[in-house]
Design a protein around this motif. Structure first.
Motif, PDB file in Angstrom:
ATOM      1  N   LEU A 123      -5.945  13.127 -77.419  1.00 30.30           N
ATOM      2  CA  LEU A 123      -6.541  11.860 -77.021  1.00 30.30           C
ATOM      3  C   LEU A 123      -6.004  11.393 -75.675  1.00 30.30           C
ATOM      4  CD1 LEU A 123      -6.671   9.788 -80.271  1.00 30.30           C
ATOM      5  CD2 LEU A 123      -8.519  10.028 -78.651  1.00 30.30           C
ATOM      6  N   SER A 172      -9.190   6.092 -74.428  1.00 27.99           N
ATOM      7  CA  SER A 172      -8.208   6.326 -75.482  1.00 27.99           C
ATOM      8  C   SER A 172      -6.975   5.456 -75.338  1.00 27.99           C
ATOM      9  CB  SER A 172      -7.817   7.801 -75.507  1.00 27.99           C
ATOM     10  OG  SER A 172      -7.715   8.299 -74.212  1.00 27.99           O
ATOM     11  N   LEU A 196      -7.228  19.223 -73.245  1.00 29.84           N
ATOM     12  CA  LEU A 196      -7.710  18.505 -74.430  1.00 29.84           C
ATOM     13  C   LEU A 196      -8.118  19.501 -75.503  1.00 29.84           C
ATOM     14  CD1 LEU A 196      -9.961  15.433 -74.270  1.00 29.84           C
ATOM     15  CD2 LEU A 196     -10.769  17.307 -75.607  1.00 29.84           C
ATOM     16  N   CYS A 207     -11.892  11.456 -80.109  1.00 31.47           N
ATOM     17  CA  CYS A 207     -11.563  12.260 -78.936  1.00 31.47           C
ATOM     18  C   CYS A 207     -12.789  12.968 -78.403  1.00 31.47           C
ATOM     19  CB  CYS A 207     -10.487  13.270 -79.311  1.00 31.47           C
ATOM     20  SG  CYS A 207      -9.736  13.996 -77.883  1.00 31.47           S
TER      21      CYS A 207
END
Lengths: 304, 678
Positions: B300, B588, B308, B451
């Motif tokens: 996140l 995030s 990621l 996410c």
């Protein structure tokens, strides 16, 4: 195939499936009426949401030039998900229209599908409000998963099944000692209900302040028929959660009693909205963690 | 009777990959020729591997082959049973699709980096993956494991002119050899206990292994293969190595190579070790819960799209470990029927993760080559420029978030059901572990969805935030084709889980101790624990499509006279600039603030004033938001410091004084004489 063109069970199944989208605007209208009365106002009649949907469907739509097919498709997918959820509820008879979707994990992740698409639609138009709404929505959903799953898990462990039709069927036969864990799980479920439907203290469904919106911010850019679909989908989701809250945790005794229970829970939501304030955004995780812990406590108590 | 002749296919596979490596090397200066030749041979080799796996899986016969070598302890031994066949099919499919993807993806390196070395190492890497899965002897296994590690190292540092890539490669190199050390220690322990280096002898000797030795082997295996798989806290090489490598290699590493660690862990825990104490399963379960939750939290915080995805690999390995852990616990409790549910969930998720992670890395690779940057903050609006990539990437995002009706949901359902089964036991420690595991899985699902809304939304939606994104072009045919196959698989494996579970039951037949009492599979219905849970995805999919159609038709009829106009996004009347959009960091930020106790987020503000004395008007303000790397801070740096301190102390032996050295020799001689005569 027996008597007639359509078998009786299928006919009743379709009827009870149609009941959900048919009654949901009425529930929303009732909640608004109760809130208005508590605030010493006359309030709009309880049929007003029907008129509003009708009005929206007969308006032209304005779509942003920045929007892509995600923006255009999202309302249909969100509405479709609520229709599928409506098809899992047994109202008159045990057999729902789509029993395959009745597993509570399927329900939770179907809700996740609608949240995902709504958040994407909020990001698609590139406005700060949509982006902020999407961010807050995904944050709240991530934290609500715990309380929602654990409250439903408590009922599943008590009735020894993860299918909601079978849960409702076996609920009256449970031992009285399961009352306390089920009650605690019910409180956790109520918090999850408020969080998922963006009611107080999580979000004000009647606010016009964009910077405080969560659900309304994501649908800010919508107009016309797509906005009608999204408003109706939100109402469907509310009646679905109210129905689950009343039938999964309290044994049912016929359709009329069930409808009265839904009305009582809706009145409870309206009372909460009229008597408390919306919480500051960074206070909300505390509420959700507490709800999760209540769910864990319910599961532990049940296992003892 | 086998579908095809397995020895024949194996020969084709090895010869093809071998010739591919050699040919690629010979075409040293010619990028195009090496590319063509290497891709062709890799595709043939992968196809041969898929057919081998399918053949063994359909017939159920185990294929073995052995040959001694001139080294006494080294035997070339191959064994393909149903588990190895399953992994061969997965690896072969992903390798084939990566090769097809590479046909157009690797063109960007023509003239910049030498493709002949890439294809040389690529063919060796793919071959070593197949050999690792089919190895049957310890020393031979270590040989091919090392070949796999070295070839992947050279592939990770392919773009070697970037400093970051070389550093990532070094970290990967060190960590993979740490893994090899633990694995070698494990094999040495097993050799000491059973007296043989053959895997078949390990399985045979499992029953008589004492609990203490078995626990040591278990822990060494967990440390060694866990490092390869990317289990927290041994995962530190993953987030650096996967972004450094080219996208097809990232996909291969993330989708397939880390699964070899899972494959060997399955072999060790369920074949080579006796039924162990419950704490084994609890350790695996807790590691799984930790990895899944922390993996998704770190993901996140990332705004580099490949980092990621790398952290999400850590998360999904955690989910696989949750299934494995519950399987181990039930085996220890003497309930093999319930253990099968968890194991099938783990195997299903292994396959699913390979598919959707590869799809996501392919999409990320297409986006990175189209825009020239890995920073998500510079993307935006790509859905209009790269519609096919966006569509398939969306399918990958939905699948990895475990959303109905894709494949991620089906495997997570199975793992959830196996964890629910653990709540019925009598030990409160076990119940607590299962509750924590269920909570971890539940929160991971929600956080992963958050996410991937961020990853897809910030990359593809809204308006372009940089000149490169405004000029991005859609990926070429082979790249889009390979992504489309993976997307179709994501949907198919999610909508027909009962057929997949039938195949997986066949795969799990390699462990005869697992019975299918707790699992009943009917066409389109999987029932767990005599009706506790049932999964039927095809009606749900059809219902969803029908519901969307009903909504569309109804709206079309009621609103048929209404028109759609185009306008600008409402922004309170201010001009619309790309800065108005939600950025990855902001999306995030609230979650990072809420989890700051775990993530140790820091925020530093630097202000440069126009007048240093008055400090009133600021010229520039820099805000730096970071996450403290708690693993390097609390684990690896202290370990490194301890190592340096110990070596410093050992340096005292080298006093530089010749008399001291003579004294050492004298003392050693005396000691040896005493020991020899005693």
């Amino acid at each position: 195939m027996g008597d007639g063109v359509i078998p009786m069970s299928l006919f009743i199944g379709i009827l009870q499936w149609l009941l959900v989208p048919a009654l949901s605007p009425l529930v929303v209208g009732t909640v608004r009426k109760i809130k208005a009365r508590l605030q010493n106002r006359q309030g709009a009649p309880i049929w007003q949401p029907y008129r509003q949907l009708w009005k929206l469907w007969h308006k032209d739509e304005v779509i942003s030039t920045d929007a892509s097919w995600i923006f255009r498709a999202a309302p249909y997918i969100v509405f479709g998900v609520t229709l599928v959820l409506g098809a899992t509820i047994p109202v008159f008879q045990q057999e729902a229209l789509l029993p395959a979707a009745g597993d509570f994990l399927v329900i939770i992740y179907l809700l996740s599908l609608s949240t995902f698409w709504l958040a994407l639609a909020g990001l698609d138009v590139g406005s700060p409000f949509g982006g902020l709404g999407a961010s807050r929505e995904m944050t709240m959903t991530a934290l609500t998963e715990g309380s929602l799953l654990f409250s439903l898990l408590t009922v599943a462990l008590a009735t020894k099944t993860t299918h909601i039709s079978t849960m409702i069927e076996r609920l009256p036969d449970l031992a009285p000692v399961t009352f306390i864990p089920l009650f605690i799980a019910f409180i956790a479920f109520c918090v999850a209900l408020l969080a998922e439907n963006k009611r107080y203290p999580f979000d004000n469904p009647a606010t016009h302040l964009e910077l405080t919106m969560i659900h309304e911010a994501m649908i800010l850019e919508y107009s016309g028929k797509r906005l009608a679909l999204l408003e109706w989908a939100a109402a469907n989701k509310l009646i679905f959660f109210l129905w689950l809250g009343t039938t999964l945790f309290w044994p049912s005794a016929g359709l009329v009693i069930a409808l009265i229970k839904v009305a009582v829970l809706a009145a409870g939501v309206a009372l909460l909205e009229s008597s408390s304030a919306k919480l500051r955004y960074f206070r909300l995780p505390d509420v959700l963690w507490m709800a999760w812990l209540l769910g864990v406590a319910a599961v532990v108590l049940l296992a003892l | 009777m086998m579908l095809f002749e397995v020895p024949f296919l194996l020969v084709i596979m090895l010869v093809s990959l071998g010739l591919g490596a050699l040919g690629a090397l010979l075409a040293w200066q010619k990028d195009e020729l090496a590319h063509l030749w290497g891709s062709l041979t890799a595709a043939i080799g992968s196809a041969a591997a898929i057919l081998t796996g399918a053949s063994v899986l359909s017939s159920g016969e185990v294929f073995s082959w052995e040959a001694p070598t001139s080294f006494l302890l080294l035997h070339l031994a191959l064994k393909i049973d149903t588990l190895a066949a399953f992994f061969l099919i997965i690896i072969g499919t992903i390798a084939l699709l990566a090769t097809i993807y590479g046909v157009s993806y690797l063109r960007q390196f023509y003239g910049h980096y030498r493709l002949s070395s890439f294809l040389f190492f690529y063919n060796i890497f793919v071959g070593s993956l197949f050999l690792v899965i089919t190895a049957e002897q310890a020393l031979y296994f270590l040989l091919v494991w090392e070949i796999m590690s070295l070839s992947s190292y050279f592939l990770v540092i392919f773009e070697h002119r970037e400093d970051a890539n070389r550093r990532a490669g070094l970290k990967y190199f060190v960590m993979t050899h740490v893994a090899t050390t633990f694995i070698s220690l494990m094999f040495l322990t097993l050799y000491a206990a059973t007296g043989s280096l053959r895997f078949a002898d390990f399985t045979a000797g499992a029953a008589v292994l004492p609990v203490g030795v078995a626990s040591v082997v278990f822990l060494l295996a967990l440390l060694g293969f866990g490092t390869k798989a990317g289990v927290i806290p041994l995962h530190i090489w993953l987030p650096d190595a996967h972004p450094a490598a080219p996208a097809s290699i990232s996909a291969l590493m993330s989708g397939v190579m880390i699964k070899t660690g899972i494959f060997m862990l399955l072999r060790v825990c369920f074949e080579w070790l006796p039924i162990g104490p419950v704490w084994w399963g609890v350790v695996v379960l807790m590691l799984g819960a930790l990895s899944s939750l922390l993996g998704v939290l770190y993901a996140l915080a990332e705004h580099d799209i490949k980092r990621l995805l790398a952290y999400h690999s850590v998360e999904n390995i955690g989910i696989i470990l949750l299934g494995m852990g519950s399987g181990l616990i039930f085996v220890s409790l003497g309930q093999p029927a319930l253990a099968l549910v968890g194991l099938l969930g783990a195997l299903y998720h292994t396959m699913n993760h390979a598919i959707f992670k590869t799809l996501l890395f392919f999409g990320a690779g297409a986006v990175v080559s189209a825009t020239g940057t890995k920073n998500m903050e510079e993307y935006g609006g790509l859905i209009k420029r790269m519609p096919y990539t966006a569509g398939f990437f969306l399918v990958g995002c939905l699948a990895i978030s475990g959303i109905v009706p894709f494949n991620g949901f089906a495997s997570e359902w199975l793992i959830f059901q196996s964890l629910f089964a653990g709540l019925g036991g009598s030990s409160s420690l076990l119940q607590g572990s299962f509750i924590l595991a269920i909570a971890a899985l539940a929160f991971t699902g929600g956080l992963a969805a958050a996410c991937f809304v961020k990853a897809f939304g910030v990359t593809f939606l809204a308006r372009p935030r940089s000149v490169a994104s405004e000029r991005a072009v859609e990926a070429k045919g082979p790249m889009v084709a390979s992504m489309s196959v993976l997307a179709a698989l994501c949907l198919a494996l999610g909508v027909w889980p009962s057929r997949v579970v039938v195949v997986l039951q066949r795969v799990a037949s390699v462990w005869p101790q697992f019975t299918s009492d707790a699992l009943a599979v009917a066409p389109n219905m999987i029932t767990v624990r005599e009706g506790f849970g049932g999964l039927s995805m095809w009606p749900v999919f059809v219902g969803l499509v029908a519901a969307v159609a009903v909504g569309a038709v109804m709206t079309g009829i009621v609103s048929r006279r209404q028109r759609v106009r185009l306008g600008a996004t409402w922004n309170c009347g201010t001009p619309l600039t790309p800065r108005m959009e939600m950025s990855a960091t902001a999306f995030s930020r609230s979650l990072i603030i809420m989890w700051r106790g775990v993530l140790r987020s820091t925020k530093q503000t630097e202000v440069e004033y126009l007048d240093a004395q008055m400090r009133y008007f600021a010229r520039s303000r820099t805000v730096t938001m970071e996450l403290l790397n708690i693993y390097s801070h609390f684990l690896y740096r202290p370990a490194a410091r301890l190592l340096f301190r110990l070596s410093h102390q050992t340096k005292r032996i080298q006093s530089g004084n010749v008399n001291m050295y003579l004294l050492y020799i004298f003392v050693t001689l005396c000691a040896l004489l005493l020991w020899a005569t005693a």
